[in-house]
Every structure is written in structure tokens, then in C-alpha cells.
Design a protein around this motif. Sequence first.
Motif, PDB file in Angstrom:
ATOM      1  N   LEU A 361      61.899  59.757  78.100  1.00 32.67           N
ATOM      2  CA  LEU A 361      62.354  61.063  77.408  1.00 32.67           C
ATOM      3  C   LEU A 361      62.478  60.765  75.778  1.00 32.67           C
ATOM      4  N   MET A 362      62.854  59.524  75.616  1.00 30.53           N
ATOM      5  CA  MET A 362      63.144  59.130  74.132  1.00 30.53           C
ATOM      6  C   MET A 362      61.544  58.734  73.241  1.00 30.53           C
ATOM      7  N   ALA A 363      60.823  58.952  73.945  1.00 34.11           N
ATOM      8  CA  ALA A 363      59.272  58.602  73.426  1.00 34.11           C
ATOM      9  C   ALA A 363      59.283  59.397  72.165  1.00 34.11           C
ATOM     10  N   PRO A 364      59.702  60.424  71.471  1.00 33.23           N
ATOM     11  CA  PRO A 364      59.560  60.967  70.310  1.00 33.23           C
ATOM     12  C   PRO A 364      60.691  60.790  69.353  1.00 33.23           C
ATOM     13  N   SER A 365      61.582  60.056  70.093  1.00 32.64           N
ATOM     14  CA  SER A 365      62.923  60.184  69.127  1.00 32.64           C
ATOM     15  C   SER A 365      62.723  59.379  67.834  1.00 32.64           C
ATOM     16  N   GLY A 366      61.822  58.219  67.595  1.00 27.70           N
ATOM     17  CA  GLY A 366      61.835  57.645  66.571  1.00 27.70           C
ATOM     18  C   GLY A 366      61.157  58.630  65.609  1.00 27.70           C
ATOM     19  N   PHE A 367      60.194  59.354  65.729  1.00 22.31           N
ATOM     20  CA  PHE A 367      59.562  60.419  64.881  1.00 22.31           C
ATOM     21  C   PHE A 367      60.419  61.503  64.525  1.00 22.31           C
ATOM     22  N   ILE A 368      61.072  62.146  65.448  1.00 26.57           N
ATOM     23  CA  ILE A 368      62.137  62.967  65.298  1.00 26.57           C
ATOM     24  C   ILE A 368      63.239  62.496  64.188  1.00 26.57           C
ATOM     25  N   ALA A 369      63.653  61.179  64.221  1.00 26.51           N
ATOM     26  CA  ALA A 369      64.650  60.778  63.228  1.00 26.51           C
ATOM     27  C   ALA A 369      64.008  60.721  62.056  1.00 26.51           C
ATOM     28  N   LEU A 370      62.820  60.136  62.005  1.00 22.43           N
ATOM     29  CA  LEU A 370      62.207  59.909  60.799  1.00 22.43           C
ATOM     30  C   LEU A 370      61.911  61.232  60.078  1.00 22.43           C
ATOM     31  N   LEU A 371      61.503  62.087  60.712  1.00 23.59           N
ATOM     32  CA  LEU A 371      61.294  63.561  60.173  1.00 23.59           C
ATOM     33  C   LEU A 371      62.775  64.286  59.502  1.00 23.59           C
ATOM     34  N   SER A 372      63.577  63.920  60.310  1.00 20.67           N
ATOM     35  CA  SER A 372      65.156  64.311  60.144  1.00 20.67           C
ATOM     36  C   SER A 372      65.401  63.493  58.582  1.00 20.67           C
ATOM     37  N   GLY A 373      65.394  62.467  58.662  1.00 16.32           N
ATOM     38  CA  GLY A 373      65.369  61.552  57.529  1.00 16.32           C
ATOM     39  C   GLY A 373      64.684  62.032  56.353  1.00 16.32           C
ATOM     40  N   TRP A 374      63.493  62.371  56.487  1.00 14.50           N
ATOM     41  CA  TRP A 374      62.689  62.865  55.361  1.00 14.50           C
ATOM     42  C   TRP A 374      63.021  64.390  54.867  1.00 14.50           C
ATOM     43  N   VAL A 375      63.473  65.222  55.880  1.00 11.26           N
ATOM     44  CA  VAL A 375      64.204  66.400  55.309  1.00 11.26           C
ATOM     45  C   VAL A 375      65.570  66.164  54.691  1.00 11.26           C
ATOM     46  N   VAL A 376      66.466  65.267  54.892  1.00  5.31           N
ATOM     47  CA  VAL A 376      67.477  64.960  54.002  1.00  5.31           C
ATOM     48  C   VAL A 376      66.776  64.303  52.751  1.00  5.31           C
ATOM     49  N   THR A 377      66.249  63.512  52.832  1.00  5.61           N
ATOM     50  CA  THR A 377      65.738  62.934  51.393  1.00  5.61           C
ATOM     51  C   THR A 377      65.049  63.939  50.358  1.00  5.61           C
ATOM     52  N   GLU A 378      64.132  65.024  50.954  1.00  7.00           N
ATOM     53  CA  GLU A 378      63.562  66.061  50.104  1.00  7.00           C
ATOM     54  C   GLU A 378      64.367  67.347  49.934  1.00  7.00           C
ATOM     55  N   VAL A 379      64.857  67.785  51.038  1.00  5.84           N
ATOM     56  CA  VAL A 379      65.847  68.973  50.739  1.00  5.84           C
ATOM     57  C   VAL A 379      66.983  68.576  49.861  1.00  5.84           C
ATOM     58  N   GLY A 380      67.782  67.287  50.141  1.00 10.06           N
ATOM     59  CA  GLY A 380      68.772  67.023  49.364  1.00 10.06           C
ATOM     60  C   GLY A 380      68.609  66.572  47.937  1.00 10.06           C
ATOM     61  N   ARG A 381      67.151  66.572  47.537  1.00 15.23           N
ATOM     62  CA  ARG A 381      66.827  66.147  46.230  1.00 15.23           C
ATOM     63  C   ARG A 381      66.919  67.540  45.289  1.00 15.23           C
ATOM     64  N   GLN A 382      66.813  68.811  46.349  1.00 13.85           N
ATOM     65  CA  GLN A 382      66.724  70.143  45.459  1.00 13.85           C
ATOM     66  C   GLN A 382      67.890  70.321  44.709  1.00 13.85           C
ATOM     67  N   PRO A 383      67.812  70.888  43.688  1.00 15.91           N
ATOM     68  CA  PRO A 383      66.774  71.881  42.991  1.00 15.91           C
ATOM     69  C   PRO A 383      65.685  71.217  42.233  1.00 15.91           C
ATOM     70  N   TYR A 384      65.586  69.884  42.200  1.00 13.72           N
ATOM     71  CA  TYR A 384      64.629  69.192  41.454  1.00 13.72           C
ATOM     72  C   TYR A 384      63.295  68.709  42.173  1.00 13.72           C
ATOM     73  N   THR A 385      62.449  68.456  41.402  1.00 19.07           N
ATOM     74  CA  THR A 385      61.136  67.605  41.874  1.00 19.07           C
ATOM     75  C   THR A 385      61.329  66.063  41.408  1.00 19.07           C
ATOM     76  N   VAL A 386      61.612  66.204  39.945  1.00 17.96           N
ATOM     77  CA  VAL A 386      62.158  64.648  39.349  1.00 17.96           C
ATOM     78  C   VAL A 386      63.783  64.920  39.367  1.00 17.96           C
ATOM     79  N   TYR A 387      64.497  64.143  39.922  1.00 20.15           N
ATOM     80  CA  TYR A 387      65.819  64.421  40.060  1.00 20.15           C
ATOM     81  C   TYR A 387      66.456  64.417  38.671  1.00 20.15           C
ATOM     82  N   GLY A 388      67.138  65.655  38.513  1.00 20.31           N
ATOM     83  CA  GLY A 388      68.017  65.864  37.483  1.00 20.31           C
ATOM     84  C   GLY A 388      67.208  66.469  36.068  1.00 20.31           C
ATOM     85  N   LEU A 389      65.848  66.148  36.068  1.00 16.72           N
ATOM     86  CA  LEU A 389      64.845  66.297  34.783  1.00 16.72           C
ATOM     87  C   LEU A 389      63.935  67.375  34.983  1.00 16.72           C
ATOM     88  N   LEU A 390      63.133  67.588  36.222  1.00 16.35           N
ATOM     89  CA  LEU A 390      62.357  68.732  36.154  1.00 16.35           C
ATOM     90  C   LEU A 390      62.751  69.360  37.702  1.00 16.35           C
TER      91      LEU A 390
END
Length: 468
Positions: A361-390
Amino acid sequence: MINAVLLARWQFAFTVGFHIVLPAFSIGLASYLMVLEGLWLVTGRRVYLDVFRYWLKIFAITFAMGVVSGLVMSYEFGTNWGTFADKAGPVIGPLMGYEVLTAFFLEAGFLGVMLFGMNRVGPVLHYMATCLVALGTLISAFWILSVNSWMQTPAGYTMGADGQFLPANWWDVIFNPSFPYRLVHMVIASYLSVAFVVGAVAAWHLLRDRQNQAARLMFSMAMWMAAIVAPIQIAAGDAHGLNTLEHQPAKIAALEGDWHSEPGQPLILFGWPDMKNERTEYEVSIPHLGALVLTHTWDGAIKGLADFPRDQRPYSPIVFFAFRIMVGLGFLMFGVGLASLYYRARRRLYEARWLQRLVVLMAPSGFIALLSGWVVTEVGRQPYTVYGLLRTAQSHSPIGLPGVATSLAAFAVVYFIVFGAGLAFLLRLMRTPPATGESGPPQGVPVRTAGITPTPALIAPSHPAAAE
């Protein structure tokens, strides 16, 4: 309100979401193949070669799908994010070029030898090719994560007269403040993701044939990885979080759901961040635990999201829940690793049917966690593409809503057809049980001339105990 910028973000998120899983799979699987082939050369047990060849076919398909999905994003930089490409290109362009020159060419150059050369170059030279492909995947991760980390924590640059970011110190650009943490966290995530896919495939076949030696070997190795690497990943994630708190405090406040700074910051387990009223509704929290996790002190406090201007706040609900999915799955993997150690100590690892069903059942768990971490990283950077500058709103190309909507719809249709077919084929390969004895030493290879003495262990079928 839906506009061209929002749709362009959705399109990039959609394509990256497909792509990021495939390189992560390639990184972990290439290293796994390197270990398997090395163990075959050292021990002469044919079961290692059987498992190597079983996963080699899957690796080839995954690698090809990853290359195709990655090409699309290169075009999106020009079509949807031309302003960003123009302003940040002098910094990120060379880094992405280095990835192609040092990693992709290395992988592509030796991939053919890895896939088709065992009967032609001999075991030792073939193993060198496997090692170089695995090294290439890691070098690729190095450069791509350097690019992304620079966008999160920019360093080593100067600003040109026309608003471009110009490199001033390449060492500082590449090894920016968050890069080491992101690299370690991502590579370990790739290894864990592959471990649970390998473990799930092995568990699936063990539930049908407990004596399948190749499946026993795969399951044992996957559970060792879960038991050893999952706690390391938790520690690496903690260090990464402290680094993020230092350089991107708004992201930490958003993912924690903390709106106000207070001594003994609580750890909010569940709730719903309300962006309008600046509070987390239905909060379930543990006092002081947030302070211990984030500041390593009992009465510590962090800057709350309400302390940042409204136009500099990430959208907390998405980051909040994505972070909890990632952490929850990480601790579940850790628990599976501990359970496997318990059954291994009792010599019942292959008889623990409930554990095998859970791992399936946990076959996709690592990739789901990885995608969730990517969402945290990228959505958490908003509203910038280059943090604090652009800002993101200043980074898109002058393209209208209909053009972005049309390409997004076309991408969705093509991706689901092409990658859906690829996934179906991969699952079909994984459903096929690994057969011990399906392969021996390469026929027609003068093993002695490759530097290996043809001992009975190398040419005879593996003993059933080989997978233990």
C-alpha cells in the motif's frame, strides 16, 4: 480570479509534478542497480544479477520518460516565463548548461553500455558504466538543486543596470545558503522513494510465493534502507527546517500555521489557516513543542505570518497541509523500518504478512511525500520567483490567457495519454515475478580476461540462502 499568470503557474506545476518523480526514481534506482551489480561481482551470487536485470528494464523506461518530460519545461521558461529567463538567465543559464554538459552527457554516453553492453565489454567494464550512470544522476541533482536553491536563497550576484542578476562569485552562487540542505534532503528522498517501490514490488510477489529468492532479496534490502535512511531523513529535514527559518521565515510561519509570535510557540498538529482573519481555525496544538522543534528551546518563539506584509505572505493552507502529508509519511516510513527490524531480529521478516501488505500500500508513499515537499518549497516561496527580489507577477511573458489555457489543456491530454501508457507498462513489468536463475553470467564473455576468476559460485545457480 484566474489570469494568465495563475494559469502559467498551474502549467509549470503540472509539468514539474510529472517530471520530478521520474528523475527521483532514476537517481535512487541507478544507485540501487550499482549496488546490486557490485554485490554480484563480489559474491558471485546469481540472485543479485537476476534482480539487477529485473530493475534495469524499469530504469531504462523511467529514464526515457524523465528526459522527455524535462524537455517541456525548458520551453516553458521561454514561452511563459520569458521575463524571468531574461533577468535570471545570466545566473541560472550556465548552471543548467553545466548540468547538460557534466551529467546528461555522462548518463547518455554510458547508458547504452549499461543497457546493452554486458555481453560485449565484460562484467568489470560494464560495472564501471553502471557506476558512471549512477554518478551522472547525482551530478544532475547537484546542478538542478543548485539552481532551485539559488532562487530560494540568492547569493553571489550583482544587479545589472537593466535589472538582470549577474554572477559576482560563482562559488557563492552554486553553494548558496540552502543548497547543501536541499541536496541532501532530495537525494535521501529519492533513495527512500525507490526503496518503498522496490519493497512494495517484492512484498507483492512474496504474498504469492514466499520462497521467491529474488523477491526476498529485494524486500530485505528495501527494509534495510527504510530502517537506516528514514531516521537520517528526519534529521536532515530538521536541519533543513532550521536553515529555512533563518532565510525564509515567512515560509516556516505558513507551514506551521503560526500567525503571531509567542513564547513557547505551540506545535499545531491540525487546523485550517484562515488567510483573511489571520488565524488558524479548529486548531489542535501541543504547547512549547513548536519552540522545541524550531528553536530547540522551551520558551522560543518565531515570527508569525501576521508580522509580514500581506503581499509577502505565502498561501498558508496549501503549504500547511502539504507539509503535514510529507512529515506524516516520513514518520510512517520510519515506523515500517522499525517494524522490519523487529521481525528481522525474530527471523520472521518474510512471514510478516501484515507488514508486506502495508508495504504494498505504501508503494507511492515516497513520491507523494516528495511531491508534498516540493509544494512546500515552491508555494512557500511565493509571491517570488527569486526570493525577496523578483516577484512572480513580474516574471511572466506577455502572453494572453487564451494562449496559456490552450497549451495547458493540450499538455494535460498528451501527458495523461503518454505517461499513463508508460505507467501502465511499468506496472505490467512489476507484476511479473522476478525469477531466480532467469540469467547467469553473460554468455560468450571471457570472464577471466575481465579480471574475475570464474569460480563455482560465479557460474553456479545461487543457493536459496543467498537472498537472506
